[in-house]
Design a protein around this motif. Structure first.
Motif, PDB file in Angstrom:
ATOM      1  N   GLY A  71       0.794  -1.226   0.000  1.00 23.66           N
ATOM      2  CA  GLY A  71       0.000   0.000   0.000  1.00 23.66           C
ATOM      3  C   GLY A  71       0.820   1.267   0.000  1.00 23.66           C
ATOM      4  O   GLY A  71       0.349   2.313   0.467  1.00 23.66           O
ATOM      5  N   GLY A  72       2.053   1.216  -0.496  1.00 27.03           N
ATOM      6  CA  GLY A  72       2.892   2.412  -0.555  1.00 27.03           C
ATOM      7  C   GLY A  72       3.610   2.732   0.733  1.00 27.03           C
ATOM      8  O   GLY A  72       4.242   3.787   0.855  1.00 27.03           O
ATOM      9  N   ALA A  73       3.534   1.829   1.724  1.00 27.15           N
ATOM     10  CA  ALA A  73       4.200   2.070   3.004  1.00 27.15           C
ATOM     11  C   ALA A  73       5.719   2.083   2.810  1.00 27.15           C
ATOM     12  O   ALA A  73       6.260   1.409   1.943  1.00 27.15           O
ATOM     13  N   CYS A  74       6.388   2.859   3.648  1.00 24.74           N
ATOM     14  CA  CYS A  74       7.855   2.951   3.595  1.00 24.74           C
ATOM     15  C   CYS A  74       8.395   2.905   5.018  1.00 24.74           C
ATOM     16  O   CYS A  74       8.777   3.928   5.587  1.00 24.74           O
ATOM     17  N   PRO A  75       8.430   1.713   5.615  1.00 18.58           N
ATOM     18  CA  PRO A  75       8.825   1.606   7.021  1.00 18.58           C
ATOM     19  C   PRO A  75      10.280   1.976   7.270  1.00 18.58           C
ATOM     20  O   PRO A  75      10.623   2.497   8.336  1.00 18.58           O
ATOM     21  N   SER A  76      11.147   1.702   6.305  1.00 15.16           N
ATOM     22  CA  SER A  76      12.568   2.059   6.401  1.00 15.16           C
ATOM     23  C   SER A  76      13.046   2.436   5.006  1.00 15.16           C
ATOM     24  O   SER A  76      12.506   1.963   3.996  1.00 15.16           O
ATOM     25  N   SER A  77      14.068   3.273   4.933  1.00 19.04           N
ATOM     26  CA  SER A  77      14.542   3.682   3.613  1.00 19.04           C
ATOM     27  C   SER A  77      15.989   4.130   3.657  1.00 19.04           C
ATOM     28  O   SER A  77      16.517   4.474   4.715  1.00 19.04           O
ATOM     29  N   VAL A  78      16.597   4.117   2.490  1.00 18.43           N
ATOM     30  CA  VAL A  78      17.921   4.701   2.266  1.00 18.43           C
ATOM     31  C   VAL A  78      17.823   5.558   1.017  1.00 18.43           C
ATOM     32  O   VAL A  78      16.964   5.331   0.152  1.00 18.43           O
ATOM     33  N   ILE A  79      18.679   6.576   0.908  1.00 17.99           N
ATOM     34  CA  ILE A  79      18.585   7.488  -0.233  1.00 17.99           C
ATOM     35  C   ILE A  79      19.937   7.662  -0.903  1.00 17.99           C
ATOM     36  O   ILE A  79      20.987   7.364  -0.333  1.00 17.99           O
ATOM     37  N   THR A  80      19.884   8.147  -2.133  1.00 17.93           N
ATOM     38  CA  THR A  80      21.073   8.596  -2.847  1.00 17.93           C
ATOM     39  C   THR A  80      20.666   9.775  -3.708  1.00 17.93           C
ATOM     40  O   THR A  80      19.480   9.963  -4.005  1.00 17.93           O
ATOM     41  N   THR A  81      21.648  10.584  -4.093  1.00 15.55           N
ATOM     42  CA  THR A  81      21.364  11.750  -4.929  1.00 15.55           C
ATOM     43  C   THR A  81      22.124  11.666  -6.250  1.00 15.55           C
ATOM     44  O   THR A  81      23.179  11.034  -6.334  1.00 15.55           O
ATOM     45  N   LEU A  82      21.566  12.313  -7.252  1.00 20.87           N
ATOM     46  CA  LEU A  82      22.136  12.311  -8.595  1.00 20.87           C
ATOM     47  C   LEU A  82      22.032  13.708  -9.201  1.00 20.87           C
ATOM     48  O   LEU A  82      21.230  14.532  -8.754  1.00 20.87           O
ATOM     49  N   THR A  83      22.835  13.921 -10.231  1.00 21.31           N
ATOM     50  CA  THR A  83      22.761  15.158 -11.003  1.00 21.31           C
ATOM     51  C   THR A  83      22.437  14.804 -12.453  1.00 21.31           C
ATOM     52  O   THR A  83      23.113  13.970 -13.050  1.00 21.31           O
ATOM     53  N   VAL A  84      21.392  15.397 -12.980  1.00 26.24           N
ATOM     54  CA  VAL A  84      21.086  15.245 -14.399  1.00 26.24           C
ATOM     55  C   VAL A  84      21.759  16.411 -15.121  1.00 26.24           C
ATOM     56  O   VAL A  84      21.432  17.570 -14.889  1.00 26.24           O
ATOM     57  N   LYS A  85      22.706  16.092 -15.956  1.00 28.65           N
ATOM     58  CA  LYS A  85      23.534  17.135 -16.558  1.00 28.65           C
ATOM     59  C   LYS A  85      23.341  17.187 -18.072  1.00 28.65           C
ATOM     60  O   LYS A  85      22.634  16.377 -18.648  1.00 28.65           O
ATOM     61  N   GLY A  86      24.009  18.138 -18.659  1.00 28.03           N
ATOM     62  CA  GLY A  86      24.095  18.204 -20.100  1.00 28.03           C
ATOM     63  C   GLY A  86      23.019  19.007 -20.793  1.00 28.03           C
ATOM     64  O   GLY A  86      23.081  19.198 -21.993  1.00 28.03           O
ATOM     65  N   ARG A  87      22.050  19.499 -20.063  1.00 24.20           N
ATOM     66  CA  ARG A  87      21.021  20.311 -20.699  1.00 24.20           C
ATOM     67  C   ARG A  87      21.574  21.701 -20.961  1.00 24.20           C
ATOM     68  O   ARG A  87      21.926  22.427 -20.039  1.00 24.20           O
TER      69      ARG A  87
END
Length: 525
Positions: free
Chosen positions: A304-320
């Motif tokens: 049902g879309g629950a997120c009891p635990s999570s980890v994240i990462t970040t990105l850069t969209v380049k070249g535009r």
């Protein structure tokens, strides 16, 4: 003396298929006394890959070296290089390793008769995608048993889940390796995949790249490979961890997606779940994309879309590519003590699709290019300068600007080049053209600053403030320069202006007295 023997050494036993890796091969030739021999020709012929020699015969120490690389073939294999010295051949075998293929079924636990999409990814030792042929087998009804990955190493195939519940193995072969994935066909709610076993002692989410290029409309070639990894006590991988990859707001939109959508992905025996971040048609600020991997040990905990635990990462969209414009109006206001004038300028930044680019950091500067000498009005009492460009500004770029022209009530004022030719703020040899002991005009005659912060707002805009004292109004020509960029893309623009005055000050403003004199550019007054 004839060579009696030779031997070879490698600086490492294997060669990864990253493309930049090399193995150094050294051949040493000895005579009958086991002394090194110089000047002996040595040839090396690999059956695949490339051998690049540093020399073709042995040196004073009896050795000659060269580098073995994979060439254009990233397939896992053995490179067999034949070494020949004085007619005697030996073969050295160098294994090429690093190819990897992953298979991600979506959904991972289909119901009988459901359509299953297989996301296939082929990569090298660094996770860089490889365009190659992949053979699929193991289940009936595959849309294709032979597929070709794109330049990012991605391809998809589909099949209809069998009518009978149970475990079905899909195998992908290519690049000299194979990878298998079990697809559990289950009745809804049956929970055929065993729960993961915790506790979770380490969880991480990583991307194979920190930056990824944007995609053109309708394309999904550019991707970042995401890997969520889970370990329990003793650094043991956790299999069957339930993982859902999500984009965290605010998102870029414009077609960006996660390859697995909102489906649950199950970790493999290595404790890893994978997916791809697929950019849309829009670039981002540095680390402007955040991806989250929600995870749980059981289906119920993440349903049902629950997120009891999570980890994240970040990105850069380049070249535009960025495009910058500087806008203005015909309004001036007065500043401190009613002695200065303030002009506001609008900076607007869009991408190549004319979409505003928010959050872009902007750098600005104002460069005084010219200063005027002569009378404020001509012989008929008319203000001499109109518009935003000095009449002779084009001469700046041809190095023919006159320093001897004389202002007059008939001919009008003259424009002189900024005496600080190299803009270093110091009076260097040859720069004090009018020999008054100063550099004219002063840098401080113009000030530029940010009115609303140095990053663009949601509409890709920000305001600049240009300030100058009333006495230099109409007498200075300046250029506003704007530079802005996101990672991998930069835009620049500039626009020329004259320090205008308010209409209400025309009759008695301090600028009616020429601040730099009446005569020639080479005269001190």
């Amino acid at each position: 003396m004839t060579p009696a023997s030779y031997y070879f050494t490698l600086d490492k036993p294997t060669l990864t298929n990253s493309g930049s890796d090399k193995v150094s091969l050294t051949v040493t030739v000895l005579n009958g006394l086991n002394n090194p021999m110089s000047g002996v020709p040595v040839s090396v012929s690999p059956d695949t890959g490339v051998y690049t020699p540093l020399a073709t015969s042995t040196g004073a120490d009896g050795s000659v070296s060269g580098a073995v690389s994979i060439g254009s073939d990233k397939t896992n294999r053995n490179i067999n290089a034949t070494i020949t010295v004085n007619g005697v051949a030996k073969v050295v075998t160098i294994p090429v390793v690093g190819s990897q293929i992953s298979v991600t079924p979506v959904p991972a636990t289909p119901a009988p008769g459901a359509l299953v999409t297989l996301n296939i990814k082929a990569g090298d030792a660094l996770g860089t995608g490889i365009a190659t042929q992949i053979t699929l087998s193991g289940v009936a009804g595959l849309s294709s048993t032979s597929i070709t990955t794109d330049i990012s190493g991605n391809a998809t195939a589909t099949f209809t889940a069998p009518a009978a519940t149970g475990s079905y193995t899909v195998t992908a072969q290519g690049l000299g390796v194979s990878s298998s994935k079990i697809v559990q066909v289950v009745v809804a709610g049956a929970g055929a995949i065993a729960n993961a076993t915790g506790p979770v002692s380490a969880a991480s989410l990583s991307s194979n790249v920190a930056e990824v290029d944007f995609n053109t409309s309708g394309s999904s070639v550019n991707r970042a490979a995401l890997t969520a990894k889970f370990l329990t006590t003793g650094s043991t991988p956790i299999a069957n961890m339930r993982v859902r990859f999500e984009l965290v707001a605010p998102t870029l939109g414009n077609g960006e997606v996660i390859s697995t959508g909102d489906a649950i992905v199950y970790t493999n025996a290595s404790g890893e779940a994978i997916a791809d971040y697929i950019p849309g048609t829009r670039s981002s600020p540095v680390n402007g994309v955040t991806v989250r991997a929600c995870y749980a040990l059981t289906d119920a905990a993440i349903a049902g879309g629950a997120c009891p635990s999570s980890v994240i990462t970040t990105l850069t969209v380049k070249g535009r590519p960025l495009d910058i414009s500087i806008g203005d109006d015909n309004l001036l206001s007065k500043g401190l003590g009613n002695i200065s004038y303030i002009r506001l300028l609008l900076v607007q930044i869009v991408d190549s699709a004319s979409q505003p680019v928010p959050g872009v950091q902007v750098s600005v500067s104002a460069d005084i290019t010219h200063f005027g000498k002569g009378s404020y009005v001509d012989g008929s009492g008319t203000y001499q300068v109109t518009g935003d460009v000095p009449p002779t500004i084009a001469n700046t770029y041809t190095n023919t600007f006159s320093t001897t022209a004389m202002s007059s009530l008939v001919g009008g004022r003259v424009w002189c080049l900024n005496e600080d030719i190299n803009r270093n703020g110091s009076k260097d040899v040859g720069e004090d053209i009018n020999a008054n002991g100063l550099l004219e005009p002063k840098k401080s005659e113009i000030a530029i600053s940010f009115e609303s912060g140095n990053k663009t707002d949601a509409n890709g805009q920000l305001l600049l403030r240009v300030t100058y004292p009333q006495n230099v109004a109409t007498w200075i020509a300046y250029t506003v320069k704007v530079t802005a960029g996101v990672e991998g893309s930069e835009g620049r623009t500039e626009k020329a202006y004259i320090t205008n005055a308010l209409e209400g000050d025309v009759e008695n403003g301090s600028f009616r007295t020429p601040p730099y004199g009446y005569n020639r550019c080479i005269d001190p007054n």
